[in-house]
Design a protein around this motif. Structure first.
Motif, short mmCIF file in Angstrom:
data_model
loop_
_atom_site.label_atom_id
_atom_site.label_comp_id
_atom_site.label_asym_id
_atom_site.label_seq_id
_atom_site.Cartn_x
_atom_site.Cartn_y
_atom_site.Cartn_z
N SER A 9 -27.21 -4.90 41.67
CA SER A 9 -28.39 -5.80 41.18
C SER A 9 -29.03 -5.17 42.00
O SER A 9 -30.52 -5.86 41.97
N THR A 10 -28.85 -4.73 43.26
CA THR A 10 -30.18 -4.21 43.97
C THR A 10 -31.14 -2.77 43.42
O THR A 10 -32.52 -3.71 43.64
N VAL A 11 -30.24 -2.36 42.70
CA VAL A 11 -31.60 -1.73 41.46
C VAL A 11 -32.12 -2.40 40.88
O VAL A 11 -33.70 -1.95 40.56
N TRP A 12 -31.26 -2.74 40.10
CA TRP A 12 -32.38 -4.01 38.75
C TRP A 12 -33.36 -5.05 39.98
O TRP A 12 -34.53 -4.48 38.96
N LEU A 15 -36.31 -2.20 39.75
CA LEU A 15 -36.81 -2.44 39.16
C LEU A 15 -37.38 -3.22 38.51
O LEU A 15 -39.09 -2.83 38.41
N GLN A 16 -37.21 -4.60 38.53
CA GLN A 16 -37.85 -5.69 38.01
C GLN A 16 -38.88 -5.92 38.55
O GLN A 16 -40.19 -6.10 38.24
N ASP A 17 -39.08 -5.72 40.33
CA ASP A 17 -39.69 -5.51 40.58
C ASP A 17 -41.41 -4.41 40.45
O ASP A 17 -42.14 -4.64 40.63
N ALA A 18 -41.25 -4.05 40.40
CA ALA A 18 -42.47 -2.95 39.93
C ALA A 18 -42.30 -2.98 38.42
O ALA A 18 -43.21 -1.57 38.00
N GLY A 19 -41.48 -3.49 37.62
CA GLY A 19 -42.01 -3.96 36.37
C GLY A 19 -41.56 -3.08 35.55
O GLY A 19 -42.18 -2.31 34.04
N ILE A 20 -40.50 -2.12 35.69
CA ILE A 20 -40.00 -1.80 34.68
C ILE A 20 -38.64 -1.94 33.99
O ILE A 20 -37.84 -2.85 35.09
N ASP A 21 -38.83 -1.87 32.93
CA ASP A 21 -37.43 -2.21 31.84
C ASP A 21 -36.42 -1.04 31.90
O ASP A 21 -36.81 -0.18 32.44
N PRO A 22 -35.03 -2.48 31.82
CA PRO A 22 -33.85 -1.25 31.72
C PRO A 22 -34.12 -0.52 30.74
O PRO A 22 -34.42 -1.10 29.47
#
Length: 101
Positions: A9-12, A15-22
């Motif tokens: 969840s931390t990694v997610w 990534l969300q904060d950086a605007g990177i989609d999974p």
């Protein structure tokens, strides 16, 4: 930091904060698919031992190109160093894989 455990969840969140989609295709990726997509860049090296018609023991260093499945003989020698390299490569273990050194 290296060696730090981080929850998925931390990694997610990062990534969300950086605007990177999974990347959903990562879940569906297989080892065979990876090898096929990277075949142009993959090489595997090996040592082998053979005896010539005159009885001389030779150590041969080879590379296989995954894209063409072609085996290339890089060199051959009767020297003990090739045997030592073969022995070392077959007994070497990753750091932290249960051995000291």
């Amino acid at each position: 930091m290296l060696g730090e455990k981080v929850a998925a969840s931390t990694v997610w969140e990062i990534l969300q904060d950086a605007g990177i989609d999974p990347a959903p295709e990562r879940v569906a990726s297989t080892w065979v698919g990876f090898l096929r997509s990277q075949a142009d860049a993959l090489l595997a090296c090996d040592f082998l031992e053979t005896v010539t018609l005159t009885g001389t023991r030779m150590y041969v260093r080879t590379v296989i190109e995954h894209r063409t499945r072609r085996i290339r003989v890089l060199d051959a020698t009767a020297s003990w160093i090739m045997q030592a390299a073969r022995t070392w490569s077959s007994t070497w273990k990753r750091p932290g894989a249960g051995h000291d050194g």
